[in-house]
Design a protein around this motif. Structure first.
Motif: not given
Length: 143
Positions: A90-99
């Motif tokens: 979720a921390e990765v997603q919240q920072a918009n860093c999934t890609d």
């Protein structure tokens, strides 16, 4: 040998470096982790960070992961983040860093990918898809 608060264990399996992490990934532990990896592995290494026992990660921990991922890309290496729990992801997603990262639902799957080099590379901006939707038990992704 230096000690690191996160106490990662580093081992080589079939030519792939695997760091098993435990605890929290924050500014202090992230800095120590990056230092340990950069001084312990070759620049062009294939590496898995196993998050199976990581309980939480904050924005500063994520910042260190982004820098480490960039280091691997600049040095012809390959880094896969494996086994992240939903709250850590979720921390990765919240920072918009999934890609920004190559990911895997498990260390085993990541190891088979890096051993066979059959998946897209991080520079292609694609995550390794799970073989089927992962099962979730007690808030953790099960393999």
């Amino acid at each position: 040998m230096a000690t690191y608060p996160m106490s990662p264990t580093l081992q080589s399996i079939n030519g792939v470096q695997v760091a098993s992490l435990t605890g929290s990934l924050d500014n202090s532990t992230g800095s120590d982790l990056v230092t340990m990896i950069k001084t312990s592995v070759e620049k062009n290494a294939r590496m898995i960070l196993d998050f199976d026992l990581v309980s939480k990660m904050d924005g500063q921990g994520l910042r260190h992961l982004l820098g480490l991922n960039q280091w691997f890309e600049q040095n012809s290496g390959r880094l896969i983040l494996a086994g992240m729990s939903p709250n850590v992801w979720a921390e990765v997603q919240q920072a918009n860093c999934t890609d920004k990262f190559e990911t895997s639902v498990s260390r085993g799957l990541a190891l088979s990918v890096l051993s066979g080099e059959s998946a897209p590379t991080p520079s292609e901006g694609k995550a390794i898809p799970p073989p089927e939707p992962p099962m979730v038990k007690d808030g953790r992704i099960m393999t």
